[in-house]
Design a protein around this motif. Structure first.
Motif, PDB file in Angstrom:
ATOM      1  N   GLY A   5       0.860  -1.179   0.000  1.00  0.00           N
ATOM      2  CA  GLY A   5       0.000   0.000   0.000  1.00  0.00           C
ATOM      3  C   GLY A   5       0.893   1.223   0.000  1.00  0.00           C
ATOM      4  O   GLY A   5       1.767   1.360   0.864  1.00  0.00           O
ATOM      5  N   THR A   7       0.991   5.377   0.054  1.00  0.00           N
ATOM      6  CA  THR A   7       0.187   6.562   0.310  1.00  0.00           C
ATOM      7  C   THR A   7       1.079   7.724   0.704  1.00  0.00           C
ATOM      8  O   THR A   7       2.285   7.573   0.890  1.00  0.00           O
ATOM      9  N   LEU A 115      -5.571   5.872   1.845  1.00  0.00           N
ATOM     10  CA  LEU A 115      -5.338   4.601   2.524  1.00  0.00           C
ATOM     11  C   LEU A 115      -5.500   4.755   4.037  1.00  0.00           C
ATOM     12  O   LEU A 115      -6.171   3.957   4.679  1.00  0.00           O
ATOM     13  N   ALA A 121      -4.841  -0.117   5.698  1.00  0.00           N
ATOM     14  CA  ALA A 121      -3.505  -0.682   5.930  1.00  0.00           C
ATOM     15  C   ALA A 121      -3.502  -2.202   6.093  1.00  0.00           C
ATOM     16  O   ALA A 121      -2.617  -2.875   5.553  1.00  0.00           O
ATOM     17  N   TYR A 124      -2.713  -4.849   3.107  1.00  0.00           N
ATOM     18  CA  TYR A 124      -1.423  -4.947   2.421  1.00  0.00           C
ATOM     19  C   TYR A 124      -0.384  -5.657   3.275  1.00  0.00           C
ATOM     20  O   TYR A 124      -0.445  -5.636   4.501  1.00  0.00           O
ATOM     21  N   VAL A 127       2.984  -1.208   4.222  1.00  0.00           N
ATOM     22  CA  VAL A 127       2.536   0.130   3.833  1.00  0.00           C
ATOM     23  C   VAL A 127       3.758   1.033   3.727  1.00  0.00           C
ATOM     24  O   VAL A 127       4.571   1.106   4.648  1.00  0.00           O
TER      25      VAL A 127
END
Length: 195
Positions: A5, A7, A115, A121, A124, A127
């Motif tokens: 993830g 972000t 996210l 979170a 994934y 992150v």
């Protein structure tokens, strides 16, 4: 497959990090891009948005008038929830399709601006947060994107705080400096993810 993830706050440089990761071989699943695709003319997503918000959210050419829709939902949490209830499941389904097509050895990077805000979170393996100081974000939004300062501040304040993003990070890419400093940091994260 490794599911990452990615972000970062607006103006932090997440798009540039995503571009670099793609150049190294990551499969990028871009939530913003998919969110635009699922409401293109002729899609069930656009039909549902029009049903919910009326034909006034369409441009003359039949495409979604994003600024007009944004003005409707930005300051109305109930209308924003209604929009998200339409778009998020469509984005999730398309993201899952792209991930499934990536193959078992792929590093799939889900580029997800919200996210943190949406509590994603746990979806994934790890992150990655692209981080920059708020002062840097504001400067980039005003200087590079041409936003008015009050608009840039409002967009930043509508997102999770820097502290909230950092709290969910497994890896942090510091992007507070010039662009040439970014590539080695992204490469280091790529090596750790591939490792």
């Amino acid at each position: 497959m490794v599911k990452v993830g990615l972000t970062g706050g607006i103006g932090a440089g997440k798009s540039e990090v995503s571009r670099l990761l793609a150049s190294y071989g990551a499969v990028i699943v871009d939530a913003d891009k998919i969110a635009r695709e699922v409401v293109e003319p002729g899609t069930p997503g656009l039909a549902a948005v029009v049903e919910e918000f009326g034909r006034e959210v369409l441009s003359a050419d039949g495409t979604l008038d994003r600024p007009k829709l944004g003005a409707i939902v930005f300051n109305d949490p109930e209308k924003l929830r209604a929009l998200n209830a339409i778009v998020h499941p469509l984005v999730g389904a398309r993201s899952a399709e792209l991930e499934a097509a990536a193959g078992p050895d792929a590093v799939v990077v889900h580029d997800v601006p919200l996210l943190t805000e949406n509590g994603l979170a746990p979806l994934y393996d790890l992150v990655v947060v692209v981080d920059a100081r708020p002062r840097t974000q504001l400067d980039r939004l005003v200087r590079l994107r041409g936003m008015a300062e009050h608009e840039a501040k409002a967009r930043m304040e509508a997102q999770a705080t820097r502290e909230q993003r950092l709290a969910i990070a497994d890896l942090v890419i510091d992007n507070d400096g010039p662009l040439e400093d970014l590539e080695p940091r992204v490469r280091e994260v790529w090596e750790r993810v591939r490792g």
